[in-house]
Design a protein around this motif. Sequence first.
Motif, PDB file in Angstrom:
ATOM      1  N   SER A  22       0.852  -1.191   0.000  1.00 47.64           N
ATOM      2  CA  SER A  22       0.000   0.000   0.000  1.00 47.64           C
ATOM      3  C   SER A  22       0.888   1.240   0.000  1.00 47.64           C
ATOM      4  O   SER A  22       1.977   1.233   0.583  1.00 47.64           O
ATOM      5  N   ASP A  26      -2.062  -0.823  -3.639  1.00 51.02           N
ATOM      6  CA  ASP A  26      -3.212  -0.109  -3.095  1.00 51.02           C
ATOM      7  C   ASP A  26      -2.808   1.331  -2.794  1.00 51.02           C
ATOM      8  O   ASP A  26      -1.831   1.568  -2.071  1.00 51.02           O
ATOM      9  N   ARG A  32      -7.431  -4.636   4.201  1.00 49.31           N
ATOM     10  CA  ARG A  32      -6.772  -5.478   3.200  1.00 49.31           C
ATOM     11  C   ARG A  32      -6.613  -6.924   3.683  1.00 49.31           C
ATOM     12  O   ARG A  32      -6.217  -7.797   2.918  1.00 49.31           O
TER      13      ARG A  32
END
Length: 309
Positions: free
Chosen positions: A30, A58, A90
């Motif tokens: 992420s 992400d 997630r």
Amino acid sequence: ASADFIATMVHGKADSLLGAVYLATSALTSVAPAMNQAMWCHPATLDNIDTLVQRGVDIIGPGDGIQACGDTGPGRMEQPELLIEQLANRFTNGKLQGKKIVITAGPTREPLDPVRYISNHSSGKMGYALTAAAIEAGADVTLITGPVNVAPPSRCKVISISSAEDMLDAAMVEAKDAHIFIATAAVADYKAVSVEAQKIKSTQKTLTLTLEKNPDILSSIASAYQQLFVVGFAAESKDVQAYAQDKLRRKNLDVIIANDISRQDIGFNSDENEVSWIDKNSSTLLSKRNKTQLARDLIEKIATACGSE
């Protein structure tokens, strides 16, 4: 992540420890962008972001607002609380994998005229925390929410409503193919028999309103869809256990979660709560804790009770 490091990720450079770790890992990744608004809006940065998204990275944010340099616009790093929530989303524990859960949250508003309405103090925090916990457990979640000042979790279907009738209509549709129904919403018990088309003038010293009962959403759902595992909430100011157990029987629920709203340190608008889990055979106290943790504990108990674990 700065604009420079985002470019480093795109081009696969390993000239720093972080860059080397990114290239070497197979873990979920992420990125929370943090940069000047002009840098964020530059086509090169936007192209780099698109490339990372295509690779499965992400992107969290960025936020929009005043920046350290004095500019205003997109590019601010999101708040730590939001980053934690997005990262937690997630991961799933799979306890409710393959299950559809419908959750109602927040208050309802019953109009009196174009500017006034009947409502209550529900913040929606408990329902939203349960939604996030159910997502963590792998469930397919639909959140039916009244007006609140809480951002809904990602990765769920959100249906925004205003009145009790709106909530009932949405719930009846969404519950058709659901496995679990959790009713945390503080639904107004009564509504005005007649809603004034124009604003009621404040010229009289007294005002009489005629109210009628709203539809009972929880009873309607439990009666219409007997295959559902139905969880209700009881917010009581006295005789909490007795009133909750009566509601459990009358509405034919599987479980009811009861809390004492007379306490100032828990419940409405608080980040903490203490509740009793009451089913047809027992009652268990879940002592005072953060609503996020309480939601996870309740979802775990629901998964076990409905045979999903």
